[in-house]
Design a protein around this motif. Structure first.
Motif, PDB file in Angstrom:
ATOM      1  N   UNK A  10       0.827  -1.202   0.000  1.00 21.83           N
ATOM      2  CA  UNK A  10       0.000   0.000   0.000  1.00 21.83           C
ATOM      3  C   UNK A  10       0.861   1.252   0.000  1.00 21.83           C
ATOM      4  N   UNK A  11       1.911   1.268   0.801  1.00 15.98           N
ATOM      5  CA  UNK A  11       2.784   2.439   0.860  1.00 15.98           C
ATOM      6  C   UNK A  11       3.488   2.657  -0.475  1.00 15.98           C
ATOM      7  N   UNK A  12       3.925   1.560  -1.086  1.00 17.83           N
ATOM      8  CA  UNK A  12       4.583   1.662  -2.395  1.00 17.83           C
ATOM      9  C   UNK A  12       3.615   2.230  -3.442  1.00 17.83           C
ATOM     10  N   UNK A  13       2.381   1.739  -3.440  1.00 14.40           N
ATOM     11  CA  UNK A  13       1.385   2.200  -4.401  1.00 14.40           C
ATOM     12  C   UNK A  13       1.127   3.695  -4.245  1.00 14.40           C
ATOM     13  N   UNK A  14       0.983   4.159  -3.007  1.00 14.76           N
ATOM     14  CA  UNK A  14       0.685   5.572  -2.793  1.00 14.76           C
ATOM     15  C   UNK A  14       1.873   6.456  -3.146  1.00 14.76           C
ATOM     16  N   UNK A  65       3.997   5.772  -5.444  1.00 12.36           N
ATOM     17  CA  UNK A  65       4.005   5.787  -6.908  1.00 12.36           C
ATOM     18  C   UNK A  65       2.913   6.691  -7.468  1.00 12.36           C
ATOM     19  N   UNK A  66       1.859   6.911  -6.695  1.00 11.50           N
ATOM     20  CA  UNK A  66       0.784   7.813  -7.107  1.00 11.50           C
ATOM     21  C   UNK A  66       1.096   9.268  -6.781  1.00 11.50           C
ATOM     22  N   UNK A  67       2.245   9.524  -6.215  1.00 13.28           N
ATOM     23  CA  UNK A  67       2.670  10.898  -5.993  1.00 13.28           C
ATOM     24  C   UNK A  67       2.547  11.409  -4.577  1.00 13.28           C
ATOM     25  N   UNK A  68       2.108  10.574  -3.635  1.00 13.53           N
ATOM     26  CA  UNK A  68       2.027  11.024  -2.246  1.00 13.53           C
ATOM     27  C   UNK A  68       3.441  11.157  -1.688  1.00 13.53           C
ATOM     28  N   UNK A  69       3.693  12.252  -1.005  1.00 12.15           N
ATOM     29  CA  UNK A  69       5.031  12.524  -0.474  1.00 12.15           C
ATOM     30  C   UNK A  69       5.037  12.738   1.035  1.00 12.15           C
ATOM     31  N   UNK A  70       3.866  12.514   1.694  1.00 16.35           N
ATOM     32  CA  UNK A  70       3.785  12.676   3.139  1.00 16.35           C
ATOM     33  C   UNK A  70       2.990  11.516   3.733  1.00 16.35           C
ATOM     34  N   UNK A  71       3.495  10.965   4.831  1.00 13.99           N
ATOM     35  CA  UNK A  71       2.882   9.786   5.429  1.00 13.99           C
ATOM     36  C   UNK A  71       2.835   9.961   6.945  1.00 13.99           C
ATOM     37  N   UNK A 127       9.192   4.287   5.949  1.00  6.12           N
ATOM     38  CA  UNK A 127       9.961   5.357   5.311  1.00  6.12           C
ATOM     39  C   UNK A 127      10.973   4.801   4.315  1.00  6.12           C
ATOM     40  N   UNK A 128      11.478   3.597   4.587  1.00  7.84           N
ATOM     41  CA  UNK A 128      12.424   2.995   3.652  1.00  7.84           C
ATOM     42  C   UNK A 128      11.731   2.598   2.354  1.00  7.84           C
ATOM     43  N   UNK A 129      10.479   2.149   2.471  1.00  5.87           N
ATOM     44  CA  UNK A 129       9.698   1.799   1.278  1.00  5.87           C
ATOM     45  C   UNK A 129       9.443   3.039   0.427  1.00  5.87           C
ATOM     46  N   UNK A 130       8.899   4.093   1.043  1.00  4.41           N
ATOM     47  CA  UNK A 130       8.462   5.243   0.250  1.00  4.41           C
ATOM     48  C   UNK A 130       9.632   6.114  -0.182  1.00  4.41           C
ATOM     49  N   UNK A 131      10.668   6.221   0.656  1.00  2.00           N
ATOM     50  CA  UNK A 131      11.815   7.033   0.244  1.00  2.00           C
ATOM     51  C   UNK A 131      12.662   6.320  -0.801  1.00  2.00           C
ATOM     52  N   UNK A 132      12.478   5.011  -0.925  1.00  4.43           N
ATOM     53  CA  UNK A 132      13.118   4.299  -2.026  1.00  4.43           C
ATOM     54  C   UNK A 132      12.527   4.680  -3.363  1.00  4.43           C
ATOM     55  N   UNK A 133      11.286   5.162  -3.347  1.00  6.69           N
ATOM     56  CA  UNK A 133      10.596   5.618  -4.558  1.00  6.69           C
ATOM     57  C   UNK A 133      10.704   7.134  -4.699  1.00  6.69           C
ATOM     58  N   UNK A 142      -4.273 -10.777   1.366  1.00  6.19           N
ATOM     59  CA  UNK A 142      -3.501 -11.451   0.322  1.00  6.19           C
ATOM     60  C   UNK A 142      -4.033 -11.165  -1.075  1.00  6.19           C
ATOM     61  N   UNK A 143      -5.283 -10.664  -1.164  1.00  8.76           N
ATOM     62  CA  UNK A 143      -5.909 -10.426  -2.458  1.00  8.76           C
ATOM     63  C   UNK A 143      -5.782  -8.971  -2.910  1.00  8.76           C
ATOM     64  N   UNK A 144      -5.171  -8.132  -2.058  1.00  8.20           N
ATOM     65  CA  UNK A 144      -5.085  -6.706  -2.385  1.00  8.20           C
ATOM     66  C   UNK A 144      -3.779  -6.433  -3.125  1.00  8.20           C
ATOM     67  N   UNK A 145      -3.881  -6.184  -4.416  1.00 10.72           N
ATOM     68  CA  UNK A 145      -2.729  -5.880  -5.278  1.00 10.72           C
ATOM     69  C   UNK A 145      -1.552  -6.836  -5.051  1.00 10.72           C
ATOM     70  N   UNK A 146      -1.775  -8.134  -5.185  1.00 14.94           N
ATOM     71  CA  UNK A 146      -0.654  -9.066  -4.985  1.00 14.94           C
ATOM     72  C   UNK A 146       0.450  -8.877  -6.008  1.00 14.94           C
ATOM     73  N   UNK A 147       0.125  -8.241  -7.136  1.00 12.22           N
ATOM     74  CA  UNK A 147       1.147  -8.045  -8.171  1.00 12.22           C
ATOM     75  C   UNK A 147       2.219  -7.060  -7.729  1.00 12.22           C
ATOM     76  N   UNK A 148       1.958  -6.310  -6.643  1.00 13.35           N
ATOM     77  CA  UNK A 148       2.932  -5.330  -6.170  1.00 13.35           C
ATOM     78  C   UNK A 148       3.976  -5.924  -5.226  1.00 13.35           C
TER      79      UNK A 148
END
Length: 266
Positions: A63-67, A69-75, A89-95, A241-247
């Motif tokens: 979920x954090x990765x998806x957001x 990638x959608x341009x969110x910059x604050x969590x 923070x490691x997930x989102x700052x990696x993006x 397990x069914x929420x965006x498993x492709x991510x």
């Protein structure tokens, strides 16, 4: 920022704490015998609880990765728990290296580990608030020191609301946390449910309550109610397990009774 004016209480090793039990389920070492004993009671009732903890963690990553990638910059991550890499923070700052993240938790042991949550990228920023979700105003006031509330914020309450009983008005708490967030913000939730085995989960909840931790699992419709007024991000309310498993990681095997969803404030 480490406490936002709130003082951490001493660590109580005489009774189990949900964050330390969660750490035990994930195979961590930041727990005490009393936590391990309570956690093993849960394991005896629901052996898949360790897999459930991992599945929840993987959902947070996706979920954090998806957001991001959608341009969110604050969590704003409330109920962050004991740091387990990779942290949000490691997930989102990696993006997005310039992302800003505020963590909040009420467990003194999480405060002691807060330094692990503050290793931000040079372009971004992370901060920690020692605060209780039942006092949303205090958390929001502290978060304003780091986050710009005129811009979208992703609010994360992952595996938290099943530790907030109806008497504490969780719907009101969620509403108060969302109200000051700018349009374009998001709400990320996960929540244990007794829908598939009510008797087992009544007994699991009793373990937490006997240890002094309020707990309450909820049905799908009750969980979906937390997103009232928001537009659900596809595929809506699902088992984790069914929420965006492709991510990322996907659980295979026994069904994990954990509902998840992400809502968009338009």
């Amino acid at each position: 920022m480490t406490d936002a004016g709130l003082r951490a209480t001493p660590i109580d090793t005489s009774k189990p704490h949900s964050a330390r039990m969660y750490d035990y389920f994930l195979g961590g070492k930041d727990n005490y015998p009393v936590d391990a004993e309570a956690a093993e009671q849960v394991v005896s009732l629901f052996p898949a609880v360790r897999e459930m903890a991992r599945t929840n963690r993987w959902f947070m990553h996706r979920a954090s990765r998806l957001l991001a990638e959608r341009g969110v910059r604050q969590f704003l991550d409330i109920g962050t728990g004991i740091p387990t890499e990779p942290n949000l923070h490691q997930i989102v700052q990696g993006i997005a290296p310039d992302a800003r993240v505020v963590y909040a938790d009420n467990d003194p042991i999480v405060l002691r580990h807060a330094e692990a949550l503050l290793h931000s990228t040079r372009e971004g920023k992370t901060a920690y608030v020692h605060g209780d979700v039942r006092e949303p105003g205090r958390i929001l006031a502290a978060a304003r020191e780091t986050l710009d509330f005129t811009q979208p914020i992703a609010l994360s309450l992952v595996a938290l609301l099943h530790l907030v009983v109806d008497e504490d008005e969780p719907a009101r708490i969620v509403s108060e946390l969302l109200e000051p967030l700018a349009p374009g913000s998001y709400l990320t939730l996960s929540h244990a449910t007794g829908d598939f085995d009510p008797e087992t989960w009544e007994r699991v909840v009793e373990v937490y309550r006997k240890g002094g931790t309020p707990a309450q699992v909820r049905a799908r419709d009750e969980f979906a109610g937390f997103f009232t007024g928001l537009a659900l991000v596809d595929p809506g309310v699902m088992l984790a397990a069914e929420w965006h498993p492709e991510l990322g990681e996907r659980h295979e095997g026994e069904e994990i009774p954990l509902y998840v969803g992400v809502g968009h404030k338009r």
